[in-house]
Write an enzyme that holds these catalytic residues in place. Sequence first.
Site, short mmCIF file in Angstrom:
data_model
loop_
_atom_site.label_atom_id
_atom_site.label_comp_id
_atom_site.label_asym_id
_atom_site.label_seq_id
_atom_site.Cartn_x
_atom_site.Cartn_y
_atom_site.Cartn_z
CD GLU A 178 -2.50 -0.93 -3.32
OE1 GLU A 178 -3.89 -0.33 -2.55
OE2 GLU A 178 -2.16 -0.51 -4.24
CG ASP A 308 8.93 10.00 -6.01
OD1 ASP A 308 8.72 10.49 -4.97
OD2 ASP A 308 8.33 8.54 -6.22
#
Length: 443
Positions: A178, A308
């Site tokens: 990106e 996470d």
Amino acid sequence: MEGLTKIAELGKPRVVIVGGGFGGLQLAKELADAPVQVVLIDKQNYHGFWPLLYQVGTAGLNADSIVSPFRKILNEQENFYFRMAEVRCIDPALQVVETSIGQVRYDYLVLATGTTSNYFGDKQMEKNSISLKSVTDAIELRNTLLSNFEQALQIGDQAQLNSLLDFVIVGGGPTGVEMAGALSELRAHVFPRDYPELDLKQMDIHLVQSGPVLLKGMSAEASEHALKYLQEMNVQVWLDNRVTSYDGYTVKLKSGENLVARTLIWAAGVTGAPIAGLDPAALLKSNRYQVNEFSQVAGYTNVFAIGDIAQMATPAYPEGHPQVAQPAIQQGRLLGENLKRLLRKEPLEAFEYQDKGTMATIGRHRAVGDIILFGKQFHITGWLGWLGWSLVHILALVSFRNRIAVFIAWAWNYITQDKGMRYIIGKPKSPLKEQEVETKAIV
Ligand SMILES: Cc1cc2nc3c(=O)[nH]c(=O)nc-3n(C[C@H](O)[C@H](O)[C@H](O)COP(=O)(O)OP(=O)(O)OC[C@H]3O[C@@H](n4cnc5c(N)ncnc54)[C@H](O)[C@@H]3O)c2cc1C
């Protein structure tokens, strides 16, 4: 340890959540109607929407469009208390956490501290590269990017000029891909208007990926399309290659080539951000806490980890769930329900991840997505993928204000092909010294 911090005792069990990212915030909301006191501790006073961080770094969005203060998000939740502090240590015997503002007592502790950048022990890389893990990182990147171009106007030496105009991104996952797309759009549409004195054909964007494909973990179709899009946008993609060293100027590649760039963006990996104090056996090699199907950290019944930082091995995910937003959100939601069950002395429900798919955007009308609907995977690319990506990200933002801000910025960008947040506020990563900048006459 310092004394206890000043937080009112409500005479109710206290749930301390460390980290208000996707997992911690969802859990805090879920506990709104629970007979508990919720204490959220975060070293920042805001929740960050990291999937759009690269757009802050490339002047597409203002930082305040992707962050929301915790106090604003949860100010109507009566059992909610927030403290801005860094948690440094846990004492599970005393049931306290030591923070930068003193000790905080807990009945239930939830660790939701996410990850930090992983440089695999390379200190030189850590010092010289820019990572993308915080708003500060993104603003530093924007300052560096724009300062490079301001300085390039004053540089006559060709090698120096190339070092300012060229960018190397390490890591071909969603962030790297990106980022490469966003830099390429700046080169194609924005910088020619801002810097007509510069030859932008000299601006090279390199994306270095250690494996054979981009977007590892997504479908082959998505990886192939991402590569095709980046090549169409003149990004030089180095597959099966690795950066072996970077001194702030020369980028050495495993294949033997050297690139020259004053800006290297590190998007090559993350590692857990654990806190000292728990049984070391609970921390796995990945720096994630080993948790069971109820998110309890191995060896504890009242210490949990989500998102996470948690590694929950299941038959479908023997190495733990992917470190993306959805597992964190879903674990936060279920843990909220399970804590209520625990208080009612009811059996707990095991976590089962509902994968909704993955998306990445490369530029205008170019995106890839592996979407899971009704148990089936669909691939979307091109214009449809780009529209889907835009909608999903606008809807996922935490506040209505941010949704509107992002929508307006994107609509403006779409119509004008402009990226309006081209401010240099603060310092670039490593500014050129005055003697390095020649004074070129303005003609
Ligand atoms: C640049 C970037 C792009 C990404 N793009 C995507 C994407 O497109 N899609 C996707 O699904 N996922 C994406 N991710 C991953 C996603 O953001 C994470 O998986 C998600 O944020 C994990 O949520 P979490 O709650 O576990 O941790 P986080 O959201 O990272 O939150 C952790 C919180 O803990 C706080 N904290 C940490 N340590 C301490 C401490 N010691 N004391 C106090 N507070 C502490 C931090 O300040 C932070 O607020 C991206 C991540 C990054 C960095």
